[in-house]
Design a protein around this motif. Structure first.
Motif, PDB file in Angstrom:
ATOM      1  N   GLY A 110       0.818  -1.214   0.000  1.00 41.86           N
ATOM      2  CA  GLY A 110       0.000   0.000   0.000  1.00 41.86           C
ATOM      3  C   GLY A 110       0.850   1.260   0.000  1.00 41.86           C
ATOM      4  N   VAL A 111       1.939   1.239   0.754  1.00 38.73           N
ATOM      5  CA  VAL A 111       2.856   2.386   0.803  1.00 38.73           C
ATOM      6  C   VAL A 111       3.476   2.615  -0.571  1.00 38.73           C
ATOM      7  N   VAL A 112       3.951   1.557  -1.193  1.00 36.41           N
ATOM      8  CA  VAL A 112       4.574   1.676  -2.511  1.00 36.41           C
ATOM      9  C   VAL A 112       3.552   2.182  -3.530  1.00 36.41           C
ATOM     10  N   GLU A 113       2.326   1.725  -3.431  1.00 35.14           N
ATOM     11  CA  GLU A 113       1.282   2.190  -4.354  1.00 35.14           C
ATOM     12  C   GLU A 113       1.032   3.690  -4.181  1.00 35.14           C
ATOM     13  N   LYS A 114       0.991   4.180  -2.946  1.00 35.99           N
ATOM     14  CA  LYS A 114       0.818   5.618  -2.713  1.00 35.99           C
ATOM     15  C   LYS A 114       1.973   6.411  -3.299  1.00 35.99           C
ATOM     16  N   ILE A 115       3.174   5.882  -3.180  1.00 33.57           N
ATOM     17  CA  ILE A 115       4.354   6.551  -3.740  1.00 33.57           C
ATOM     18  C   ILE A 115       4.262   6.586  -5.262  1.00 33.57           C
ATOM     19  N   LYS A 116       3.858   5.471  -5.884  1.00 32.76           N
ATOM     20  CA  LYS A 116       3.697   5.417  -7.344  1.00 32.76           C
ATOM     21  C   LYS A 116       2.700   6.472  -7.813  1.00 32.76           C
ATOM     22  N   ILE A 117       1.578   6.573  -7.124  1.00 31.77           N
ATOM     23  CA  ILE A 117       0.547   7.542  -7.492  1.00 31.77           C
ATOM     24  C   ILE A 117       1.096   8.964  -7.380  1.00 31.77           C
ATOM     25  N   MET A 118       1.848   9.242  -6.322  1.00 33.61           N
ATOM     26  CA  MET A 118       2.426  10.574  -6.146  1.00 33.61           C
ATOM     27  C   MET A 118       3.425  10.875  -7.256  1.00 33.61           C
ATOM     28  N   ILE A 119       4.254   9.912  -7.610  1.00 31.40           N
ATOM     29  CA  ILE A 119       5.229  10.110  -8.683  1.00 31.40           C
ATOM     30  C   ILE A 119       4.517  10.420  -9.994  1.00 31.40           C
ATOM     31  N   GLU A 120       3.487   9.656 -10.312  1.00 27.86           N
ATOM     32  CA  GLU A 120       2.729   9.895 -11.539  1.00 27.86           C
ATOM     33  C   GLU A 120       2.148  11.304 -11.550  1.00 27.86           C
TER      34      GLU A 120
END
Length: 124
Positions: A110-120
């Motif tokens: 979940g943490v990695v997914e939030k980071i991916k979304i922020m990067i995008e």
């Protein structure tokens, strides 16, 4: 963003950052294993000096800082310091994402997914 565009830091910050890199928490190690080597499409640095602070992780190409907060961040005085730190970093043009140690340990996906979304979002 480049390192040269960040606020200057003291010579002592380099040694403090090195010490922190050599003594990362379990949560920091867990996250580092999921974001290093451009796994999310950007290069993250760990324990990087920015002005008077050393951030846990930074991706300069999108201006993203990730902070992993442990138990001492629950203390009232520390919350104010964290808020001031985030304001400073945001004033430098950086976005700050904060996660609790337990969140990283228990829900790394979940943490990695939030980071991916922020990067995008920052790439747009």
């Amino acid at each position: 963003m480049r390192m040269s565009e960040l606020p200057p830091y003291s010579k002592g910050a380099i040694q403090r950052a090195k010490n922190l890199r050599n003594n990362m928490t379990d949560a920091e190690w867990k996250l580092w294993g999921n974001i290093r080597n451009r796994q999310l499409g950007v290069r993250f640095r760990r324990q990087c000096p920015v002005g008077n602070y050393i951030v846990d992780f930074i991706a300069l190409e999108v201006g993203l800082v990730i902070e992993i907060d442990g138990e001492h961040h629950y203390l009232k005085g520390q919350r104010k310091k964290d808020s001031e730190r985030s304001e400073f970093l945001e004033g430098c043009g950086l976005e700050v994402l904060r996660f609790w140690n337990g969140e990283v340990i228990e829900n790394i996906e979940g943490v990695v997914e939030k980071i991916k979304i922020m990067i995008e979002g920052l790439r747009r």
